[in-house]
Design a protein around this motif. Structure first.
Motif, mmCIF file in Angstrom:
data_model
loop_
_atom_site.group_PDB
_atom_site.id
_atom_site.type_symbol
_atom_site.label_atom_id
_atom_site.label_comp_id
_atom_site.label_asym_id
_atom_site.label_seq_id
_atom_site.Cartn_x
_atom_site.Cartn_y
_atom_site.Cartn_z
ATOM 1 N N ASP A 89 -76.768 55.215 16.457
ATOM 2 C CA ASP A 89 -76.959 55.453 17.888
ATOM 3 C C ASP A 89 -76.255 54.394 18.718
ATOM 4 O OD1 ASP A 89 -78.504 57.666 17.324
ATOM 5 O OD2 ASP A 89 -80.406 56.568 17.433
ATOM 6 N N VAL A 90 -76.283 53.160 18.240
ATOM 7 C CA VAL A 90 -75.596 52.079 18.955
ATOM 8 C C VAL A 90 -74.085 52.279 18.884
ATOM 9 C CG1 VAL A 90 -75.280 49.579 19.117
ATOM 10 C CG2 VAL A 90 -77.504 50.511 18.468
ATOM 11 N N VAL A 91 -73.619 52.713 17.717
ATOM 12 C CA VAL A 91 -72.188 52.988 17.564
ATOM 13 C C VAL A 91 -71.752 54.086 18.536
ATOM 14 C CG1 VAL A 91 -70.400 53.835 15.998
ATOM 15 C CG2 VAL A 91 -72.111 52.211 15.172
ATOM 16 N N GLU A 92 -72.546 55.154 18.635
ATOM 17 C CA GLU A 92 -72.237 56.244 19.558
ATOM 18 C C GLU A 92 -72.209 55.747 20.996
ATOM 19 O OE1 GLU A 92 -71.344 59.313 19.035
ATOM 20 O OE2 GLU A 92 -71.470 59.162 16.860
ATOM 21 N N ARG A 93 -73.112 54.840 21.322
ATOM 22 C CA ARG A 93 -73.143 54.296 22.674
ATOM 23 C C ARG A 93 -71.875 53.485 22.951
ATOM 24 N NH1 ARG A 93 -78.610 51.363 24.124
ATOM 25 N NH2 ARG A 93 -79.271 53.325 23.165
ATOM 26 N N ALA A 94 -71.424 52.724 21.955
ATOM 27 C CA ALA A 94 -70.185 51.958 22.115
ATOM 28 C C ALA A 94 -68.992 52.891 22.297
ATOM 29 C CB ALA A 94 -69.975 51.050 20.900
ATOM 30 N N ILE A 95 -68.988 54.001 21.543
ATOM 31 C CA ILE A 95 -67.910 54.979 21.672
ATOM 32 C C ILE A 95 -67.893 55.583 23.069
ATOM 33 C CG2 ILE A 95 -67.117 57.249 20.880
ATOM 34 C CD1 ILE A 95 -68.096 56.467 18.081
ATOM 35 N N ASP A 96 -69.098 55.906 23.579
ATOM 36 C CA ASP A 96 -69.177 56.460 24.927
ATOM 37 C C ASP A 96 -68.629 55.479 25.962
ATOM 38 O OD1 ASP A 96 -70.303 58.768 23.937
ATOM 39 O OD2 ASP A 96 -72.373 58.165 24.344
ATOM 40 N N LEU A 97 -68.929 54.190 25.783
ATOM 41 C CA LEU A 97 -68.407 53.172 26.699
ATOM 42 C C LEU A 97 -66.884 53.136 26.666
ATOM 43 C CD1 LEU A 97 -70.911 50.244 25.985
ATOM 44 C CD2 LEU A 97 -70.735 51.555 28.111
ATOM 45 N N LEU A 98 -66.328 53.189 25.445
ATOM 46 C CA LEU A 98 -64.872 53.149 25.304
ATOM 47 C C LEU A 98 -64.224 54.375 25.945
ATOM 48 C CD1 LEU A 98 -64.675 51.884 21.617
ATOM 49 C CD2 LEU A 98 -63.794 50.666 23.607
ATOM 50 N N GLU A 99 -64.825 55.538 25.724
ATOM 51 C CA GLU A 99 -64.250 56.756 26.290
ATOM 52 C C GLU A 99 -64.350 56.762 27.811
ATOM 53 O OE1 GLU A 99 -66.215 59.977 24.323
ATOM 54 O OE2 GLU A 99 -64.686 60.054 22.744
ATOM 55 N N ALA A 100 -65.473 56.286 28.342
ATOM 56 C CA ALA A 100 -65.631 56.241 29.796
ATOM 57 C C ALA A 100 -64.608 55.302 30.425
ATOM 58 C CB ALA A 100 -67.055 55.791 30.153
ATOM 59 N N GLU A 101 -64.403 54.136 29.794
ATOM 60 C CA GLU A 101 -63.429 53.193 30.327
ATOM 61 C C GLU A 101 -62.016 53.749 30.187
ATOM 62 O OE1 GLU A 101 -64.056 49.495 28.388
ATOM 63 O OE2 GLU A 101 -65.899 49.047 29.475
ATOM 64 N N GLY A 102 -61.786 54.486 29.079
ATOM 65 C CA GLY A 102 -60.471 55.084 28.897
ATOM 66 C C GLY A 102 -60.129 56.050 30.017
ATOM 67 N N LYS A 103 -61.110 56.836 30.457
ATOM 68 C CA LYS A 103 -60.890 57.770 31.554
ATOM 69 C C LYS A 103 -60.570 57.031 32.850
ATOM 70 C CE LYS A 103 -63.836 61.432 29.669
ATOM 71 N NZ LYS A 103 -65.083 62.222 29.851
ATOM 72 N N ILE A 104 -61.273 55.913 33.064
ATOM 73 C CA ILE A 104 -61.021 55.115 34.270
ATOM 74 C C ILE A 104 -59.599 54.572 34.260
ATOM 75 C CG2 ILE A 104 -61.654 53.000 35.497
ATOM 76 C CD1 ILE A 104 -64.541 53.489 34.581
ATOM 77 N N TYR A 105 -59.185 54.003 33.105
ATOM 78 C CA TYR A 105 -57.838 53.433 33.017
ATOM 79 C C TYR A 105 -56.778 54.515 33.155
ATOM 80 C CZ TYR A 105 -60.116 49.157 31.463
ATOM 81 O OH TYR A 105 -60.889 48.038 31.395
ATOM 82 N N ASN A 106 -57.032 55.695 32.555
ATOM 83 C CA ASN A 106 -56.076 56.789 32.700
ATOM 84 C C ASN A 106 -55.931 57.185 34.154
ATOM 85 O OD1 ASN A 106 -55.550 56.938 29.961
ATOM 86 N ND2 ASN A 106 -57.063 58.532 29.574
ATOM 87 N N ARG A 107 -57.062 57.214 34.875
ATOM 88 C CA ARG A 107 -57.021 57.562 36.287
ATOM 89 C C ARG A 107 -56.256 56.511 37.085
ATOM 90 N NH1 ARG A 107 -56.049 60.895 40.147
ATOM 91 N NH2 ARG A 107 -57.182 60.468 42.085
ATOM 92 N N GLN A 108 -56.455 55.232 36.718
ATOM 93 C CA GLN A 108 -55.743 54.166 37.415
ATOM 94 C C GLN A 108 -54.234 54.278 37.176
ATOM 95 O OE1 GLN A 108 -57.676 50.656 35.919
ATOM 96 N NE2 GLN A 108 -59.257 50.690 37.498
ATOM 97 N N VAL A 109 -53.853 54.650 35.947
ATOM 98 C CA VAL A 109 -52.438 54.843 35.648
ATOM 99 C C VAL A 109 -51.877 55.996 36.484
ATOM 100 C CG1 VAL A 109 -50.796 55.562 33.871
ATOM 101 C CG2 VAL A 109 -52.554 53.883 33.328
ATOM 102 N N GLU A 110 -52.675 57.077 36.605
ATOM 103 C CA GLU A 110 -52.243 58.202 37.424
ATOM 104 C C GLU A 110 -52.051 57.780 38.878
ATOM 105 O OE1 GLU A 110 -55.170 61.173 36.927
ATOM 106 O OE2 GLU A 110 -54.620 61.638 34.853
ATOM 107 N N ILE A 111 -52.980 56.960 39.379
ATOM 108 C CA ILE A 111 -52.873 56.497 40.764
ATOM 109 C C ILE A 111 -51.627 55.644 40.949
ATOM 110 C CG2 ILE A 111 -53.940 54.997 42.510
ATOM 111 C CD1 ILE A 111 -56.652 55.946 41.446
#
Length: 276
Positions: A89-111
């Motif tokens: 469960d902790v591993v899944e939570r870490a994965i969710d954090l990485l994916e959420a941050e990845g979306k933010i960075y992708n959006r920043q690159v788009e901007i």
């Protein structure tokens, strides 16, 4: 994506869980953050081909959260004794954090990409423009032979033209363009046939210029054989220049400096009375 992250994080856990002794138990939320940071550290080391033969690369990560390597070892080992918690469960939570941050960075690159495109469009300017050119003699062809001094950036050449049925050059007409280097050699030499008997044909050519170039040559009307009677109409001839992206962004920012964000009253309240 999740499968890749899960595999990488599990490999990290195998390294971190090599020893267990009684120490502080790290809360699940913080442990997930530690796992996330450890994964990013592994990714960086792999990408940069950094040679490391110990777990000392993780110690600064643990210290940032106020824990030691032994604390992490103990917490991971303690999961087998906790009925209400699973390490997965902790591993899944870490994965969710990485994916959420990845979306933010992708959006920043788009901007940023959008900013680059806006800057390039904003800073594009016309360096040559002519229109309504009637070409009926060899003397008229000089109006389609141009030479421009250039600087680093992009030059787009566009010509909208019509060669009508009165033209007698049976082997056709052509357009030739090239860049001249500072040592007088040619590069990006390009020749194409001009189409006839069709209205508003368009010739377009894009040149990427660097510091080794000094001139752009346009010979937009030439012959394959001995010239005969001409009948060509050029509705528009245009050359547009776009500076390099970095310069365009700087220029765009400079233009925005004159925009008034705060009302004058805001600044008056911050100035000493004797300066008004």
């Amino acid at each position: 994506m999740k499968r890749t992250l899960r595999t990488a994080l599990c490999a990290t856990l195998m390294l971190l869980g090599a020893a267990c002794s009684r120490h502080t138990i790290i809360p699940d939320d913080e442990l997930a953050m530690i796992f996330r940071d450890a994964y990013l550290a592994n990714a960086y080391i792999s990408d940069q081909r950094v040679t490391t033969d110990s777990l000392r690369i993780y110690e600064p990560i643990f210290a940032r959260y106020g824990y030691t390597t032994d604390d992490v070892h103990y917490t991971i080992g303690n999961f087998s004794k906790r009925k209400s918690a699973r390490l997965s469960d902790v591993v899944e939570r870490a994965i969710d954090l990485l994916e959420a941050e990845g979306k933010i960075y992708n959006r920043q690159v788009e901007i940023l990409d959008t900013i680059d495109n806006v800057a390039r469009r904003t800073c594009t300017r016309t360096v040559l423009a002519d229109s309504m050119l009637r070409i009926r003699s060899l003397r008229d062809t000089a109006r389609l032979h141009r030479t421009l001094d250039v600087q680093p950036g992009e030059y787009r050449v566009t010509m909208r033209y019509t060669i009508d049925s009165l033209d007698r050059n049976q082997r056709g007409l052509k357009a030739t363009t090239w860049l001249e280097r500072k040592d007088s050699t040619r590069m990006s030499y390009y020749t194409t046939s001009l189409r006839r008997d069709r209205e508003e044909e368009t010739f377009t050519r894009l040149f990427t210029v660097d510091t080794t170039h000094r001139r752009l040559h346009l010979n937009l009307l030439d012959f394959y054989a001995r010239p005969e009677r001409l009948s060509m109409f050029v509705e528009e001839l245009r050359v547009e220049y776009t500076p390099p992206t970095g310069e365009a962004v700087e220029e765009l920012y400079d233009r925005q400096l004159d925009i008034r964000i705060f009302a004058d009253d805001f600044f008056r309240t911050t100035q000493p009375a004797d300066s008004l």
